[in-house]
Design an enzyme around this catalytic site. Structure first.
Site, mmCIF file in Angstrom:
data_model
loop_
_atom_site.group_PDB
_atom_site.id
_atom_site.type_symbol
_atom_site.label_atom_id
_atom_site.label_comp_id
_atom_site.label_asym_id
_atom_site.label_seq_id
_atom_site.Cartn_x
_atom_site.Cartn_y
_atom_site.Cartn_z
ATOM 1 N N ASP A 113 1.246 -3.398 -2.079
ATOM 2 C CA ASP A 113 1.027 -2.919 -3.444
ATOM 3 C C ASP A 113 2.378 -2.713 -4.155
ATOM 4 O OD1 ASP A 113 -0.997 -2.387 -5.361
ATOM 5 O OD2 ASP A 113 -0.603 -0.245 -5.175
ATOM 6 N N ASP A 144 -1.813 -8.104 0.331
ATOM 7 C CA ASP A 144 -0.536 -7.979 -0.409
ATOM 8 C C ASP A 144 0.021 -6.593 -0.142
ATOM 9 O OD1 ASP A 144 -3.074 -7.490 -2.280
ATOM 10 O OD2 ASP A 144 -1.558 -5.993 -2.748
HETATM 11 N N1 ADE Z 1 -7.209 -5.725 -3.809
HETATM 12 C C1 ADE Z 1 -6.349 -6.454 -3.083
HETATM 13 N N2 ADE Z 1 -5.073 -6.034 -3.265
HETATM 14 C C2 ADE Z 1 -5.148 -4.993 -4.130
HETATM 15 C C3 ADE Z 1 -4.176 -4.137 -4.703
HETATM 16 N N3 ADE Z 1 -2.884 -4.250 -4.423
HETATM 17 N N4 ADE Z 1 -4.603 -3.176 -5.559
HETATM 18 C C4 ADE Z 1 -5.933 -3.049 -5.828
HETATM 19 N N5 ADE Z 1 -6.880 -3.832 -5.325
HETATM 20 C C5 ADE Z 1 -6.495 -4.800 -4.468
#
Ligand code: ADE
Length: 267
Positions: A209, A207
């Site tokens: 963040d 993803d």
């Molecule tokens: N693991 C996978 N995506 C994450 C994210 N955006 N923040 C923290 N841990 C994660």
């Protein structure tokens, strides 16, 4: 069949098994039981152990994983090299879902975890470069050979979770130099170093963040879905890397504890 191994994979979210026909081993440690039974099998003539970091049923959330027991259990089976696949969020817009990153640095933003085996004496391990250079090289060369595009360096910011970051936190981590972010990279890497093990993380971006994504922020659903969609690529990279690991450990990792007397390793 023996239950010892020399290489291990600690599987992250979505990677709950690796080896077909493997033998299950239950290990007890001075730190309690590990996340789950360890399975031990053979890959390209090497004895390989697999441990699902969160447990097979994903029962351990990231801040409550028995990290010390996990590392101890693997070492007690003879393991000296660890590959650590993990799901991460991208802190840069160019690192979208499905990108593989081979981190070379980490920033530990966790607190309150059992983060060390050291409970007495002077044992201060060098952690300037948290990942084994030889295992990283093997991962990189293998990815090139089998055609998996890989971003070859990067800094993982490790947060406690289990919640995802706010947009402001996320922008702050990115501005501070973070490349990707996750919840399990620490203290796992440091504990491996305290046991003089070789350890390398292989990060799969699931993803963007919250500070990078302009829309909904991060959802658990997308993290699990994207990891699942890429499980076979990750599995292929892991198995091919294991076959490509050098025969001997010529990196600095085995010498980590030279000149120290770690009470935890001396019965
Ligand atoms: N693991 C996978 N995506 C994450 C994210 N955006 N923040 C923290 N841990 C994660």
């Amino acid at each position: 069949m023996t239950s010892t191994a020399d290489v291990a994979v600690i599987g992250g979210s979505g990677l709950y098994s690796l080896l077909d026909g493997a033998r299950e081993v239950r290990v007890e440690t001075p730190y309690g039981p590990p996340s789950d039974a360890v399975t031990v099998g053979q890959v390209a003539g090497r004895r390989v152990a697999f441990l699902p970091r969160h447990g097979r049923d994903h029962r351990h959330p990231p801040h409550l994983i028995p990290y010390r027991a996990n590392l101890w259990a693997l070492r007690s089976l003879g393991v000296r090299r660890i590959l650590a696949p993990c799901a991460v969020g991208g802190l840069r817009a160019d690192l979208g879902p499905g990108t593989f990153v081979l981190p070379d640095q980490l920033v530990d933003r966790t607190s309150g975890r059992e983060r060390s085996f050291v409970e007495s004496g002077a044992v201060h391990v060098n952690f300037a470069d948290p990942y084994c250079p030889a295992v990283r090289r093997a991962v990189h060369e293998t990815a090139d050979t089998i055609g998996i595009p890989l971003t070859g360096t990067g800094t993982v910011v490790v947060i406690d979770g289990p919640r995802f970051s706010t947009r402001a936190e996320s922008r702050w981590y990115a501005a501070a130099g973070g490349t990707v972010i996750n919840m399990t990279g620490a203290p796992e890497a440091a504990l491996a170093r305290e046991l003089a093990l070789c350890y390398a993380a292989i990060a799969l971006v699931t993803d963007l963040d919250a500070g990078v994504d302009g829309e909904h922020g991060v959802t658990q659903e997308e993290v699990f879905r994207v990891f699942k969609d890429n499980t076979e690529r990750m599995r292929g990279l892991l198995l091919a890397t294991i076959a490509n690991l050098p025969a001997e450990r010529t990196c600095p990792c085995p010498d980590t504890l030279d000149g120290m007397q770690p009470a935890y390793l001396i019965p």
